[in-house]
Design an enzyme around this catalytic site. Sequence first.
Site, PDB file in Angstrom:
ATOM      1  N   CYS A   2     -44.557 -38.131   1.757  1.00  0.00           N
ATOM      2  CA  CYS A   2     -44.588 -39.434   1.100  1.00  0.00           C
ATOM      3  C   CYS A   2     -45.103 -40.531   2.033  1.00  0.00           C
ATOM      4  O   CYS A   2     -45.039 -40.396   3.251  1.00  0.00           O
ATOM      5  CB  CYS A   2     -43.189 -39.813   0.647  1.00  0.00           C
ATOM      6  N   ARG A  27     -51.668 -37.832   3.669  1.00  0.00           N
ATOM      7  CA  ARG A  27     -50.365 -37.229   3.945  1.00  0.00           C
ATOM      8  C   ARG A  27     -49.978 -36.225   2.858  1.00  0.00           C
ATOM      9  O   ARG A  27     -49.033 -35.460   3.038  1.00  0.00           O
ATOM     10  CB  ARG A  27     -49.299 -38.325   4.038  1.00  0.00           C
ATOM     11  N   TRP A  75     -44.495 -37.125  -2.586  1.00  0.00           N
ATOM     12  CA  TRP A  75     -44.710 -35.675  -2.493  1.00  0.00           C
ATOM     13  C   TRP A  75     -43.390 -35.068  -2.942  1.00  0.00           C
ATOM     14  O   TRP A  75     -42.375 -35.191  -2.245  1.00  0.00           O
ATOM     15  CB  TRP A  75     -45.040 -35.312  -1.043  1.00  0.00           C
ATOM     16  N   ASN A  99     -38.944 -42.721   1.798  1.00  0.00           N
ATOM     17  CA  ASN A  99     -39.403 -41.457   2.407  1.00  0.00           C
ATOM     18  C   ASN A  99     -38.173 -40.782   3.004  1.00  0.00           C
ATOM     19  O   ASN A  99     -37.314 -41.462   3.568  1.00  0.00           O
ATOM     20  CB  ASN A  99     -40.386 -41.721   3.553  1.00  0.00           C
ATOM     21  N   GLY A 100     -38.128 -39.451   2.938  1.00  0.00           N
ATOM     22  CA  GLY A 100     -36.986 -38.732   3.519  1.00  0.00           C
ATOM     23  C   GLY A 100     -36.200 -38.024   2.441  1.00  0.00           C
ATOM     24  O   GLY A 100     -36.671 -37.879   1.298  1.00  0.00           O
ATOM     25  N   GLU A 482     -55.230 -18.834  14.512  1.00  0.00           N
ATOM     26  CA  GLU A 482     -55.585 -20.183  14.057  1.00  0.00           C
ATOM     27  C   GLU A 482     -56.777 -20.137  13.093  1.00  0.00           C
ATOM     28  O   GLU A 482     -56.811 -20.860  12.095  1.00  0.00           O
ATOM     29  CB  GLU A 482     -55.870 -21.079  15.275  1.00  0.00           C
ATOM     30  N   LYS A 486     -56.642 -21.653   9.363  1.00  0.00           N
ATOM     31  CA  LYS A 486     -57.593 -22.695   8.949  1.00  0.00           C
ATOM     32  C   LYS A 486     -58.301 -22.283   7.667  1.00  0.00           C
ATOM     33  O   LYS A 486     -58.429 -23.056   6.742  1.00  0.00           O
ATOM     34  CB  LYS A 486     -58.590 -22.917  10.088  1.00  0.00           C
ATOM     35  N   GLU A 489     -55.792 -22.114   4.512  1.00  0.00           N
ATOM     36  CA  GLU A 489     -55.210 -23.354   4.000  1.00  0.00           C
ATOM     37  C   GLU A 489     -56.211 -24.215   3.234  1.00  0.00           C
ATOM     38  O   GLU A 489     -55.828 -24.923   2.312  1.00  0.00           O
ATOM     39  CB  GLU A 489     -54.513 -24.169   5.097  1.00  0.00           C
ATOM     40  N   HIS A 505     -52.493   0.722  13.252  1.00  0.00           N
ATOM     41  CA  HIS A 505     -51.102   1.159  13.086  1.00  0.00           C
ATOM     42  C   HIS A 505     -50.603   0.879  11.670  1.00  0.00           C
ATOM     43  O   HIS A 505     -49.390   0.753  11.460  1.00  0.00           O
ATOM     44  CB  HIS A 505     -50.213   0.498  14.142  1.00  0.00           C
ATOM     45  N   LYS A 604     -49.691 -33.789   5.308  1.00  0.00           N
ATOM     46  CA  LYS A 604     -50.154 -33.925   6.682  1.00  0.00           C
ATOM     47  C   LYS A 604     -49.010 -33.870   7.680  1.00  0.00           C
ATOM     48  O   LYS A 604     -49.061 -33.147   8.653  1.00  0.00           O
ATOM     49  CB  LYS A 604     -50.939 -35.231   6.842  1.00  0.00           C
TER      50      LYS A 604
HETATM   51  C1  F6R Z   1     -52.607 -26.841   9.756  1.00  0.00           C
HETATM   52  C2  F6R Z   1     -51.739 -27.911  10.205  1.00  0.00           C
HETATM   53  C3  F6R Z   1     -50.287 -27.654  10.288  1.00  0.00           C
HETATM   54  C4  F6R Z   1     -49.651 -28.491  11.418  1.00  0.00           C
HETATM   55  C5  F6R Z   1     -48.129 -28.333  11.364  1.00  0.00           C
HETATM   56  C6  F6R Z   1     -47.477 -29.095  12.498  1.00  0.00           C
HETATM   57  O1  F6R Z   1     -53.941 -27.218   9.815  1.00  0.00           O
HETATM   58  O2  F6R Z   1     -52.181 -29.004  10.475  1.00  0.00           O
HETATM   59  O3  F6R Z   1     -50.017 -26.308  10.444  1.00  0.00           O
HETATM   60  O4  F6R Z   1     -50.150 -28.066  12.633  1.00  0.00           O
HETATM   61  O5  F6R Z   1     -47.641 -28.815  10.151  1.00  0.00           O
HETATM   62  O6  F6R Z   1     -47.762 -30.455  12.430  1.00  0.00           O
HETATM   63  P1  F6R Z   1     -47.642 -31.370  13.687  1.00  0.00           P
HETATM   64  O7  F6R Z   1     -48.676 -30.945  14.673  1.00  0.00           O
HETATM   65  O8  F6R Z   1     -47.866 -32.747  13.174  1.00  0.00           O
HETATM   66  O9  F6R Z   1     -46.252 -31.180  14.227  1.00  0.00           O
END
Ligand code: F6R
Length: 609
Positions: A2, A27, A75, A99-100, A482, A486, A489, A505, A604
């Site tokens: 949010c 976000r 959200w 928020n929260g 990673e 990427k 997602e 395996h 985000k």
């Molecule tokens: C994927 C991504 C997430 C963040 C994770 C941690 O592209 O961005 O996996 O890495 O939510 O977020 P932070 O780094 O803000 O703690």
Amino acid sequence: MCGIIGFTGQENSVPILISGLYALEYRGYDSSGISVFGEDGIITKKVKGRISNLEDKILSEGNLYSECGIGHTRWATHGEPSDVNSHPHFTENLSLVHNGIIENYAVLKKELQSEGTAFLSETDTEVAARLIDREYLICRDPLKALNKALKKIEGSYAFGIIFREYPGKIFTARKNSPLLIASGSIGNFIASDIPAILKYTNKVIRLDDYDTAVISKDSVEIYDKDGNASTREFEEISWSYEIATKSGYDHFMLKEIFEEPEAVLKTISGRIKNGIPNFSAEGISSERIEKVGRIHIVACGTAMHAGIMGKYFIENFARIPVDVEIASEFRYRNPILNKGDMFIALSQSGETADTLAALRLAREKGLYTVSVVNVAGSSIARESDEVIYTLAGPEIAVASTKAYTVQCVVMYLLALDIAYKGKRMTQNEVMLATEPLVNEVSMRLSDVLGFSGYVSDICRRIAECENMFFIGRGIDYALAMEASLKLKEISYINSEAYAAGELKHGTISLVTEGTVVAAIATDASLWEKTCSNIKEVKARGAYVILFCGDNIDVPEGICDSIIKVPHIDGGLSSLCVACAFQLFAYHTAKLRGCDIDKPRNLAKSVTVE
Ligand code: F6R
């Protein structure tokens, strides 16, 4: 997750709130709304879906002008995304954004219902609104009412509240959810996140947990956890508004990948003196490092993958054992933590709830805590013994790219710093290891960006598939994890990362004619073994894409497509491969027509556990 924006000043707040909401879009959200003071009380407009839906609603329902209001992107956590569940939530006397999570909302709701209070939504937030309203009806004093209600609320909150009888004023409170006050030439703001206010000002005060505050167009009053008036200085944020816009790129994600060469230079600037890493400004001293016997790296998602890179660097250079763990697992498994251990939290946002909770646990156990964070003044930064800022600038796309790259850079430098301070490497060895970081990485990343079009061509084949594998060994396995995250997602292609030697395996049973397997090979010492693993999948009909350093001698026919990146010594080609697989994910998602900057179901910064 949010987002909150609030404005009070001498201009129409409606377009300001809307522009703030757009700046918070990244976000992740599923509905949005605003409340402003109208001639006969508070007017609230809120609607499920995009902010453009909210704009349409406001436009279609007549001219709205007000110099004070609050806005929110929601959200969904409690209750489905819907008009009625979206914020602001209002009563006859007030309107509130939050928020929260109010953890004891069910108990409070029952209590209020037993007194005859009716509820419109399924949300925890409406409970807070009605609780504050109940207190307000008794004392008619917004701050008193807010404080009384806060005593009953368990959980996390950042509130923005307007009261019908107090036009022009916004009341706020925060606990475990970020909130800032900003001041500009046209008035004062509240916001959950910096981009929301950057268009108007860069002067902010970040509220502390348990602070409450009241802002009007020409005043800011802050009260600390004991209710005492507290004077705080405004800090100037170095991020510019332009950096939080797309600047001509189709997507923030692409722009942010293209910002990597500069982000690396900024992040290392001033942190290498005469070839030796220097974190003295961050307070990382030899006395502390010499005592470290074990290191725990804790993070989530992409940041956790940067942590795995850190493990490779630290164990390789400093020969200190490193455990890397997902923050949400770390907290609940009763980890063995000794006082001399070092704890490193990695987080782009600095607000990830699980990482923050793990950090608090580490502090409670007396560990030396260091955080690697991108957002200045964020909760994780503030609660760590020391903080190393990654200087990537704001990252708006949900998928982390440049922040990951600079997290890896910091882990590389920190590993060398620990090795040097712990006398595991000589001055000369350390200088040799920093040399390519200073002189090559940024330039070589620019080279990789130069073949973005070539990567896009390769992605045509991938865009049609629904499953694929990434494989690699050692540091290349860390990269594979990673790369896989990427891709999945943002393109919604199901992909799995495997240690190249592990496939046989069990999982190799899934490899049949046409299965796409991307192999990563930057470490020449492991190439022979990785090559055998590629042959294993090729023999079963796999379509192989190879990401490798240009130092790797690739036999004819081993792969179907190849993405070669410049080799850099010391394991630093990994950064070039990371840039290449980020482009790979981006172009694949683009070809599939995905909503790249705002993938479904994702937010985000993940401020709930
Ligand atoms: C994927 C991504 C997430 C963040 C994770 C941690 O592209 O961005 O996996 O890495 O939510 O977020 P932070 O780094 O803000 O703690």
